[in-house]
Design a protein around this motif. Structure first.
Motif, PDB file in Angstrom:
ATOM      1  N   GLN A   1      40.035  42.809  34.324  1.00 18.61           N
ATOM      2  CA  GLN A   1      40.210  41.866  33.225  1.00 18.61           C
ATOM      3  C   GLN A   1      38.942  41.028  33.099  1.00 18.61           C
ATOM      4  OE1 GLN A   1      43.896  39.593  33.547  1.00 18.61           O
ATOM      5  NE2 GLN A   1      45.007  41.375  34.311  1.00 18.61           N
ATOM      6  N   ILE A   2      38.547  40.738  31.862  1.00 18.69           N
ATOM      7  CA  ILE A   2      37.354  39.956  31.588  1.00 18.69           C
ATOM      8  C   ILE A   2      37.770  38.596  31.046  1.00 18.69           C
ATOM      9  CG2 ILE A   2      35.256  39.835  30.195  1.00 18.69           C
ATOM     10  CD1 ILE A   2      35.242  42.898  30.234  1.00 18.69           C
ATOM     11  N   TYR A   3      37.173  37.535  31.579  1.00 20.17           N
ATOM     12  CA  TYR A   3      37.573  36.171  31.270  1.00 20.17           C
ATOM     13  C   TYR A   3      36.454  35.411  30.559  1.00 20.17           C
ATOM     14  CZ  TYR A   3      41.108  37.334  34.749  1.00 20.17           C
ATOM     15  OH  TYR A   3      42.106  37.959  35.447  1.00 20.17           O
ATOM     16  N   VAL A   4      36.826  34.308  29.935  1.00 18.22           N
ATOM     17  CA  VAL A   4      35.881  33.466  29.212  1.00 18.22           C
ATOM     18  C   VAL A   4      35.335  32.396  30.162  1.00 18.22           C
ATOM     19  CG1 VAL A   4      35.529  31.935  27.249  1.00 18.22           C
ATOM     20  CG2 VAL A   4      37.154  33.840  27.064  1.00 18.22           C
ATOM     21  N   LYS A   5      34.041  32.319  30.259  1.00 19.54           N
ATOM     22  CA  LYS A   5      33.401  31.361  31.167  1.00 19.54           C
ATOM     23  C   LYS A   5      33.545  29.935  30.650  1.00 19.54           C
ATOM     24  CE  LYS A   5      28.913  30.504  33.384  1.00 19.54           C
ATOM     25  NZ  LYS A   5      27.503  30.999  33.506  1.00 19.54           N
ATOM     26  N   GLY A   6      33.824  29.015  31.580  1.00 23.74           N
ATOM     27  CA  GLY A   6      33.752  27.596  31.275  1.00 23.74           C
ATOM     28  C   GLY A   6      34.939  26.988  30.575  1.00 23.74           C
ATOM     29  N   ILE A   7      36.112  27.621  30.636  1.00 28.63           N
ATOM     30  CA  ILE A   7      37.285  27.042  29.993  1.00 28.63           C
ATOM     31  C   ILE A   7      38.286  26.558  31.048  1.00 28.63           C
ATOM     32  CG2 ILE A   7      37.014  28.354  27.868  1.00 28.63           C
ATOM     33  CD1 ILE A   7      39.211  30.219  28.821  1.00 28.63           C
ATOM     34  N   ALA A   8      38.974  25.472  30.735  1.00 28.59           N
ATOM     35  CA  ALA A   8      39.860  24.830  31.711  1.00 28.59           C
ATOM     36  C   ALA A   8      41.045  25.702  32.088  1.00 28.59           C
ATOM     37  CB  ALA A   8      40.352  23.494  31.143  1.00 28.59           C
ATOM     38  N   GLN A   9      41.491  26.562  31.173  1.00 31.17           N
ATOM     39  CA  GLN A   9      42.671  27.380  31.464  1.00 31.17           C
ATOM     40  C   GLN A   9      42.480  28.291  32.670  1.00 31.17           C
ATOM     41  OE1 GLN A   9      41.270  27.080  28.356  1.00 31.17           O
ATOM     42  NE2 GLN A   9      42.772  27.480  26.747  1.00 31.17           N
ATOM     43  N   ASN A  10      41.233  28.677  32.944  1.00 30.95           N
ATOM     44  CA  ASN A  10      40.987  29.568  34.083  1.00 30.95           C
ATOM     45  C   ASN A  10      41.514  28.977  35.382  1.00 30.95           C
ATOM     46  OD1 ASN A  10      39.714  31.442  32.439  1.00 30.95           O
ATOM     47  ND2 ASN A  10      37.649  30.719  32.928  1.00 30.95           N
ATOM     48  N   ASP A  11      41.312  27.667  35.562  1.00 29.19           N
ATOM     49  CA  ASP A  11      41.714  27.013  36.813  1.00 29.19           C
ATOM     50  C   ASP A  11      43.224  26.972  36.990  1.00 29.19           C
ATOM     51  OD1 ASP A  11      39.078  26.450  37.633  1.00 29.19           O
ATOM     52  OD2 ASP A  11      39.016  24.682  36.342  1.00 29.19           O
ATOM     53  N   ARG A  12      43.961  27.272  35.939  1.00 30.00           N
ATOM     54  CA  ARG A  12      45.422  27.269  36.028  1.00 30.00           C
ATOM     55  C   ARG A  12      45.997  28.680  35.999  1.00 30.00           C
ATOM     56  NH1 ARG A  12      44.310  23.168  32.190  1.00 30.00           N
ATOM     57  NH2 ARG A  12      45.005  24.479  30.452  1.00 30.00           N
ATOM     58  N   ASP A  13      45.133  29.670  35.998  1.00 30.82           N
ATOM     59  CA  ASP A  13      45.578  31.060  35.896  1.00 30.82           C
ATOM     60  C   ASP A  13      45.681  31.692  37.278  1.00 30.82           C
ATOM     61  OD1 ASP A  13      45.898  33.410  33.803  1.00 30.82           O
ATOM     62  OD2 ASP A  13      44.685  34.201  35.455  1.00 30.82           O
ATOM     63  N   GLY A  14      46.861  32.165  37.627  1.00 33.76           N
ATOM     64  CA  GLY A  14      47.090  32.702  38.963  1.00 33.76           C
ATOM     65  C   GLY A  14      46.229  33.903  39.296  1.00 33.76           C
ATOM     66  N   ILE A  15      46.005  34.792  38.346  1.00 32.30           N
ATOM     67  CA  ILE A  15      45.219  36.006  38.602  1.00 32.30           C
ATOM     68  C   ILE A  15      43.744  35.659  38.762  1.00 32.30           C
ATOM     69  CG2 ILE A  15      44.507  38.224  37.638  1.00 32.30           C
ATOM     70  CD1 ILE A  15      47.257  38.455  36.369  1.00 32.30           C
ATOM     71  N   TRP A  16      43.224  34.809  37.868  1.00 29.49           N
ATOM     72  CA  TRP A  16      41.814  34.419  37.968  1.00 29.49           C
ATOM     73  C   TRP A  16      41.538  33.684  39.271  1.00 29.49           C
ATOM     74  CZ3 TRP A  16      38.891  29.865  38.168  1.00 29.49           C
ATOM     75  CH2 TRP A  16      37.536  29.996  37.871  1.00 29.49           C
ATOM     76  N   LYS A  17      42.447  32.787  39.674  1.00 29.50           N
ATOM     77  CA  LYS A  17      42.227  31.983  40.878  1.00 29.50           C
ATOM     78  C   LYS A  17      42.231  32.834  42.147  1.00 29.50           C
ATOM     79  CE  LYS A  17      45.434  28.862  40.341  1.00 29.50           C
ATOM     80  NZ  LYS A  17      46.226  27.644  40.617  1.00 29.50           N
ATOM     81  N   LYS A  18      42.870  34.009  42.104  1.00 33.55           N
ATOM     82  CA  LYS A  18      42.900  34.873  43.288  1.00 33.55           C
ATOM     83  C   LYS A  18      41.591  35.635  43.482  1.00 33.55           C
ATOM     84  CE  LYS A  18      47.893  35.653  43.440  1.00 33.55           C
ATOM     85  NZ  LYS A  18      48.981  36.672  43.309  1.00 33.55           N
ATOM     86  N   LEU A  19      40.734  35.654  42.461  1.00 34.46           N
ATOM     87  CA  LEU A  19      39.454  36.333  42.605  1.00 34.46           C
ATOM     88  C   LEU A  19      38.566  35.563  43.578  1.00 34.46           C
ATOM     89  CD1 LEU A  19      38.700  37.126  38.851  1.00 34.46           C
ATOM     90  CD2 LEU A  19      39.358  38.774  40.613  1.00 34.46           C
ATOM     91  N   PRO A  20      37.872  36.257  44.469  1.00 27.70           N
ATOM     92  CA  PRO A  20      36.958  35.558  45.394  1.00 27.70           C
ATOM     93  C   PRO A  20      35.903  34.781  44.620  1.00 27.70           C
ATOM     94  CG  PRO A  20      37.307  37.835  46.081  1.00 27.70           C
ATOM     95  CD  PRO A  20      37.920  37.706  44.715  1.00 27.70           C
ATOM     96  N   GLN A  21      35.666  33.543  45.029  1.00 33.91           N
ATOM     97  CA  GLN A  21      34.658  32.729  44.371  1.00 33.91           C
ATOM     98  C   GLN A  21      33.269  33.302  44.620  1.00 33.91           C
ATOM     99  OE1 GLN A  21      34.980  28.440  44.762  1.00 33.91           O
ATOM    100  NE2 GLN A  21      37.107  28.598  45.394  1.00 33.91           N
ATOM    101  N   GLY A  22      32.380  33.065  43.670  1.00 30.37           N
ATOM    102  CA  GLY A  22      31.025  33.562  43.810  1.00 30.37           C
ATOM    103  C   GLY A  22      30.790  34.780  42.942  1.00 30.37           C
ATOM    104  N   ALA A  23      30.044  35.750  43.472  1.00 30.77           N
ATOM    105  CA  ALA A  23      29.591  36.889  42.681  1.00 30.77           C
ATOM    106  C   ALA A  23      30.736  37.715  42.123  1.00 30.77           C
ATOM    107  CB  ALA A  23      28.677  37.773  43.534  1.00 30.77           C
ATOM    108  N   VAL A  24      31.812  37.862  42.872  1.00 31.87           N
ATOM    109  CA  VAL A  24      32.925  38.697  42.408  1.00 31.87           C
ATOM    110  C   VAL A  24      33.590  38.062  41.190  1.00 31.87           C
ATOM    111  CG1 VAL A  24      35.187  39.638  42.993  1.00 31.87           C
ATOM    112  CG2 VAL A  24      33.341  39.728  44.664  1.00 31.87           C
ATOM    113  N   ARG A  25      33.951  36.813  41.293  1.00 36.13           N
ATOM    114  CA  ARG A  25      34.585  36.125  40.159  1.00 36.13           C
ATOM    115  C   ARG A  25      33.630  36.029  38.981  1.00 36.13           C
ATOM    116  NH1 ARG A  25      37.183  30.299  41.197  1.00 36.13           N
ATOM    117  NH2 ARG A  25      38.749  31.563  42.299  1.00 36.13           N
ATOM    118  N   ASP A  26      32.369  35.716  39.271  1.00 34.90           N
ATOM    119  CA  ASP A  26      31.382  35.573  38.194  1.00 34.90           C
ATOM    120  C   ASP A  26      31.163  36.885  37.446  1.00 34.90           C
ATOM    121  OD1 ASP A  26      31.092  32.956  38.968  1.00 34.90           O
ATOM    122  OD2 ASP A  26      29.190  33.266  40.025  1.00 34.90           O
TER     123      ASP A  26
END
Length: 224
Positions: A168-193
């Motif tokens: 899944q591809i996400y939009v950078k810099g939006i507040a909704q990401n921080d509340r999304d269970g799937i996005w938050k499970k992605l490892p921070q750093g290069a993988v999430r980016d």
């Protein structure tokens, strides 16, 4: 029309979109990556992969066939390359995308309780066969949120009918990401980016179109 004017033929439209993909891919230099690249993370396919694929399955999701009515939403050119971990392009891989329309409705018979609000002018699903540089290109809309999820675009990569990756591809810099269970499970750093990309004004665009670029790095099994 599906691209530059409402009178453009389907053949001309496909040719122009293909040309744009080749132009973008021309910036890529073979052998540019000395080290292994970060693999694109896998993600759930979700419940709304189309349960009935549309007749029009090209890479322009804004207008169905030769209709004169475009879909509602912020027009976005999504492009990138499909590569192996060493940066080699995957030629003739099939990239599929699917997403909800501007009303939050998927091309699926069970897309929540608002199926009757579905934008009939939005294709909802498209596919593109990568060129010799692994390049792909879609014209779609900037994804929007729907209850329980941050904006995202689903993507699947296939090669010779074998599924290599669903993500899944996400939009950078939006507040909704921080509340999304799937996005938050992605490892921070290069993988999430790697799957959280900027949707920015497209250079030279006269109608406010956006562009987003996302390279997809897939791991291959031996012999492929």
């Amino acid at each position: 029309m599906k691209f530059s004017s409402l009178c453009t033929s389907a053949a001309s439209r496909r040719h122009l979109l293909r040309g744009l993909a080749l132009s973008a891919a021309g910036l890529w230099v073979p052998g540019a990556f000395a080290e292994a690249l970060t693999l694109t993370p896998r993600a759930t396919e979700g419940p709304f992969y189309p349960d009935k694929l549309p007749l029009d399955q090209d890479n322009d999701l804004i207008v169905i066939k030769d209709s004169t009515s475009p879909a509602v939403g912020e027009v976005t050119y999504l492009s990138g390359r499909v590569l192996d971990p060493k940066g080699n392009p995957l030629k003739n891989a099939v990239v599929e995308i699917w997403q909800c329309d501007a009303n939050g409705v998927y091309l699926h018979s069970r897309s929540g309780g608002n199926v009757e609000k579905r934008d009939g002018n939005f294709q909802g699903f498209g596919k593109f066969e990568t060129d010799s540089t692994g390049g792909y290109l879609f014209r779609t809309i900037k994804p929007v949120p729907y209850p329980g999820r941050t904006p995202h675009i689903h993507m699947k990569v296939k090669l010779r009918d074998k599924e290599l990756l669903t993500t899944q591809i996400y939009v950078k810099g939006i507040a909704q990401n921080d509340r999304d269970g799937i996005w938050k499970k992605l490892p921070q750093g290069a993988v999430r980016d790697s799957v959280t990309v900027a949707f920015s004004p497209k250079a030279g665009a006269k109608a406010g179109e956006l562009e987003a670029k996302c390279d997809i790095i897939v791991g291959l099994t031996p012999g492929e």
